[in-house]
Design a protein around this motif. Structure first.
Motif, PDB file in Angstrom:
ATOM      1  N   ASP A  65     -14.326  -4.917  19.148  1.00  0.00           N
ATOM      2  CA  ASP A  65     -13.817  -4.966  20.521  1.00  0.00           C
ATOM      3  C   ASP A  65     -13.581  -3.559  21.055  1.00  0.00           C
ATOM      4  N   VAL A  66     -13.067  -2.676  20.199  1.00  0.00           N
ATOM      5  CA  VAL A  66     -12.853  -1.288  20.610  1.00  0.00           C
ATOM      6  C   VAL A  66     -14.187  -0.619  20.943  1.00  0.00           C
ATOM      7  N   ALA A  67     -15.192  -0.843  20.091  1.00  0.00           N
ATOM      8  CA  ALA A  67     -16.511  -0.249  20.337  1.00  0.00           C
ATOM      9  C   ALA A  67     -17.086  -0.745  21.657  1.00  0.00           C
ATOM     10  N   ALA A  68     -16.996  -2.052  21.898  1.00  0.00           N
ATOM     11  CA  ALA A  68     -17.537  -2.622  23.139  1.00  0.00           C
ATOM     12  C   ALA A  68     -16.756  -2.164  24.358  1.00  0.00           C
ATOM     13  N   ASP A  69     -15.489  -1.794  24.140  1.00  0.00           N
ATOM     14  CA  ASP A  69     -14.614  -1.360  25.221  1.00  0.00           C
ATOM     15  C   ASP A  69     -14.786   0.123  25.548  1.00  0.00           C
ATOM     16  N   GLY A  70     -15.634   0.815  24.780  1.00  0.00           N
ATOM     17  CA  GLY A  70     -15.875   2.233  25.034  1.00  0.00           C
ATOM     18  C   GLY A  70     -15.016   3.175  24.216  1.00  0.00           C
ATOM     19  N   GLY A  71     -14.236   2.636  23.279  1.00  0.00           N
ATOM     20  CA  GLY A  71     -13.394   3.472  22.439  1.00  0.00           C
ATOM     21  C   GLY A  71     -14.164   4.092  21.291  1.00  0.00           C
ATOM     22  N   ALA A  72     -13.535   5.050  20.633  1.00  0.00           N
ATOM     23  CA  ALA A  72     -14.168   5.749  19.517  1.00  0.00           C
ATOM     24  C   ALA A  72     -13.274   5.671  18.285  1.00  0.00           C
ATOM     25  N   MET A  73     -13.894   5.846  17.120  1.00  0.00           N
ATOM     26  CA  MET A  73     -13.164   5.897  15.863  1.00  0.00           C
ATOM     27  C   MET A  73     -13.512   7.198  15.155  1.00  0.00           C
ATOM     28  N   VAL A  74     -12.484   7.894  14.671  1.00  0.00           N
ATOM     29  CA  VAL A  74     -12.688   9.118  13.913  1.00  0.00           C
ATOM     30  C   VAL A  74     -12.570   8.800  12.424  1.00  0.00           C
ATOM     31  N   VAL A  75     -13.571   9.189  11.679  1.00  0.00           N
ATOM     32  CA  VAL A  75     -13.566   9.042  10.225  1.00  0.00           C
ATOM     33  C   VAL A  75     -13.264  10.408   9.631  1.00  0.00           C
ATOM     34  N   ASP A  76     -12.113  10.529   8.982  1.00  0.00           N
ATOM     35  CA  ASP A  76     -11.714  11.795   8.356  1.00  0.00           C
ATOM     36  C   ASP A  76     -11.774  11.605   6.841  1.00  0.00           C
ATOM     37  N   PRO A  77     -12.605  12.369   6.143  1.00  0.00           N
ATOM     38  CA  PRO A  77     -12.783  12.145   4.705  1.00  0.00           C
ATOM     39  C   PRO A  77     -11.611  12.578   3.833  1.00  0.00           C
ATOM     40  N   GLU A  78     -10.630  13.284   4.402  1.00  0.00           N
ATOM     41  CA  GLU A  78      -9.506  13.742   3.586  1.00  0.00           C
ATOM     42  C   GLU A  78      -8.691  12.554   3.077  1.00  0.00           C
ATOM     43  N   LEU A  79      -8.472  12.500   1.771  1.00  0.00           N
ATOM     44  CA  LEU A  79      -7.737  11.394   1.161  1.00  0.00           C
ATOM     45  C   LEU A  79      -6.287  11.397   1.635  1.00  0.00           C
TER      46      LEU A  79
ATOM     47  N   ASP B  35       0.839  -1.199   0.000  1.00  0.00           N
ATOM     48  CA  ASP B  35       0.000   0.000   0.000  1.00  0.00           C
ATOM     49  C   ASP B  35       0.876   1.252   0.000  1.00  0.00           C
ATOM     50  N   ILE B  36       0.236   2.407  -0.134  1.00  0.00           N
ATOM     51  CA  ILE B  36       0.977   3.664  -0.233  1.00  0.00           C
ATOM     52  C   ILE B  36       0.333   4.732   0.641  1.00  0.00           C
ATOM     53  N   MET B  37       1.162   5.360   1.490  1.00  0.00           N
ATOM     54  CA  MET B  37       0.715   6.540   2.220  1.00  0.00           C
ATOM     55  C   MET B  37       0.930   7.759   1.340  1.00  0.00           C
ATOM     56  N   LEU B  38      -0.083   8.570   1.185  1.00  0.00           N
ATOM     57  CA  LEU B  38       0.122   9.865   0.561  1.00  0.00           C
ATOM     58  C   LEU B  38       0.877  10.750   1.544  1.00  0.00           C
ATOM     59  N   PRO B  39       1.599  11.773   1.067  1.00  0.00           N
ATOM     60  CA  PRO B  39       2.460  12.567   1.960  1.00  0.00           C
ATOM     61  C   PRO B  39       1.745  13.205   3.142  1.00  0.00           C
ATOM     62  N   ASN B  40       0.413  13.367   3.045  1.00  0.00           N
ATOM     63  CA  ASN B  40      -0.347  14.008   4.129  1.00  0.00           C
ATOM     64  C   ASN B  40      -0.942  13.013   5.119  1.00  0.00           C
ATOM     65  N   TYR B  41      -0.696  11.718   4.939  1.00  0.00           N
ATOM     66  CA  TYR B  41      -1.364  10.705   5.754  1.00  0.00           C
ATOM     67  C   TYR B  41      -1.140  10.937   7.256  1.00  0.00           C
ATOM     68  N   LEU B  42       0.098  11.037   7.675  1.00  0.00           N
ATOM     69  CA  LEU B  42       0.361  11.197   9.103  1.00  0.00           C
ATOM     70  C   LEU B  42      -0.134  12.535   9.632  1.00  0.00           C
TER      71      LEU B  42
ATOM     72  N   VAL C  12      -9.578   6.936   1.767  1.00  0.00           N
ATOM     73  CA  VAL C  12      -8.811   5.907   1.062  1.00  0.00           C
ATOM     74  C   VAL C  12      -9.243   5.834  -0.398  1.00  0.00           C
ATOM     75  N   GLN C  13      -8.262   5.697  -1.281  1.00  0.00           N
ATOM     76  CA  GLN C  13      -8.516   5.412  -2.695  1.00  0.00           C
ATOM     77  C   GLN C  13      -7.965   4.020  -2.992  1.00  0.00           C
ATOM     78  N   VAL C  14      -8.763   3.196  -3.644  1.00  0.00           N
ATOM     79  CA  VAL C  14      -8.318   1.859  -4.027  1.00  0.00           C
ATOM     80  C   VAL C  14      -7.575   1.929  -5.355  1.00  0.00           C
ATOM     81  N   ILE C  15      -6.450   1.207  -5.428  1.00  0.00           N
ATOM     82  CA  ILE C  15      -5.684   1.114  -6.672  1.00  0.00           C
ATOM     83  C   ILE C  15      -5.480  -0.362  -7.006  1.00  0.00           C
ATOM     84  N   ASP C  16      -5.179  -0.637  -8.278  1.00  0.00           N
ATOM     85  CA  ASP C  16      -4.911  -2.020  -8.665  1.00  0.00           C
ATOM     86  C   ASP C  16      -3.420  -2.312  -8.601  1.00  0.00           C
ATOM     87  N   GLU C  17      -3.013  -3.490  -9.081  1.00  0.00           N
ATOM     88  CA  GLU C  17      -1.608  -3.879  -8.979  1.00  0.00           C
ATOM     89  C   GLU C  17      -0.677  -2.961  -9.763  1.00  0.00           C
TER      90      GLU C  17
END
Length: 294
Positions: free
Chosen positions: A197-211, A92-99, A119-124
């Motif tokens: 397991d994270v959800a049941a444990d009380g954790g949260a997930m952030v969905v950021d639409p930026e590619l 896979d590939i991280m775009l330069p802004n990923y981190l 995320v953008q899906v790419i082929d081989e």
């Protein structure tokens, strides 16, 4: 201490692995460590490549014996030390802004245990692709123009309907993922199990639409009917039924219904019934049909 550990369990195409590693080294955010765990690839090329990299943030380790994919992933996770960890795919590939995206999300949402960037899906060949499985993922991904935090039953219900995340692109709070770990005995639904397991444990997930991430899906993996005997759906059915019981015990009735129905999983098996018949692999049909009818 380094803020982000990027763990790269590796075995496979050397050139794609080099692209993955270079994408980490090209991040705008610079407080990272890259650890590559070579699971005994039968060539010195990976070692030679990393020997030529003069950057103390890059660590290459070759396993003394082959651990297999799951074993190598567990080893990578056990060796994470930074507060944030990414277990990246070796093609896979991280775009330069990923981190930049994931660090910003954790800073803005202290309650977050996971961050899912765009995320953008790419082929081989590295060309943008949109196979059926990813069109389904996109249909179930929460629609948002700004970072969105999910937790509890809302998070569990959304994910159990269809796992729209891409595991190699996820950034995790290290203390959370190390405590939860990979569930023994699971293969197909391993990543979904960790998220729930994270959800049941009380954790949260952030969905950021930026590619910020390119997920590589090889065309061969899309023809899942090859050598298919239905065992993956036996695992899925057992898992979903177990999650339905778990959610009921938590009082999460909406999530329990979604788990009990597991509509997308059954529809997937239905499409494979047609493919199995068309390809002459009719021995798989009874097992697949059993999953379709629930």
């Amino acid at each position: 201490m380094t803020l982000v550990d990027v763990m790269l369990p590796y075995y496979g195409d050397v050139e794609l692995m080099k692209l993955a590693a270079r994408s980490v080294m090209s991040q705008h955010f610079e407080d990272w460590r890259l650890c590559v765990f070579d699971d005994g690839y039968p060539s010195s090329e990976p070692a030679d490549f990393f020997a030529g990299i003069d950057d103390p943030r890059v660590v290459y380790r070759k396993n003394e014996k082959n651990l297999g994919a799951n074993g190598n992933y567990r080893k990578a996770l056990e060796n994470a030390e930074a507060p944030i960890v990414v277990i990246m795919g070796a093609d896979d590939i991280m775009l330069p802004n990923y981190l930049d995206i994931v660090v910003r999300a954790f800073e803005s949402h202290p309650e977050a245990a996971i961050v899912q960037p765009g995320v953008q899906v790419i082929d081989e060949s590295g060309i943008s692709a949109s196979p059926l499985v990813d069109r389904v993922k996109k249909a179930y991904t929460p629609r948002t123009r700004t970072p969105l935090a999910l937790s509890g039953e809302q998070m569990a219900t959304s994910l159990i309907r269809a796992n729209w995340t891409y595991f190699p692109s996820l950034a995790w709070k290290t203390s959370t993922i190390q405590r939860i770990g990979f569930t023994q005995g699971l293969d197909v639904v391993q990543d979904l199990a960790m998220l729930l397991d994270v959800a049941a444990d009380g954790g949260a997930m952030v969905v950021d639409p930026e590619l910020g991430f390119l997920y590589r899906r090889h065309s061969a993996s899309d023809s899942s009917v090859r050598a298919l005997d239905g065992r993956r759906f036996d695992e899925e059915r057992q898992f979903f039924n177990g999650q339905a019981e778990r959610f009921r015990s938590l009082g999460w009735n909406k999530a329990a219904r979604a788990a009990g129905l597991h509509v997308v999983s059954r529809l997937n098996a239905g499409t494979l019934v047609v493919k199995a018949i068309a390809s002459g692999k009719t021995t798989a049909v009874p097992r697949l049909f059993k999953h379709v009818i629930g």
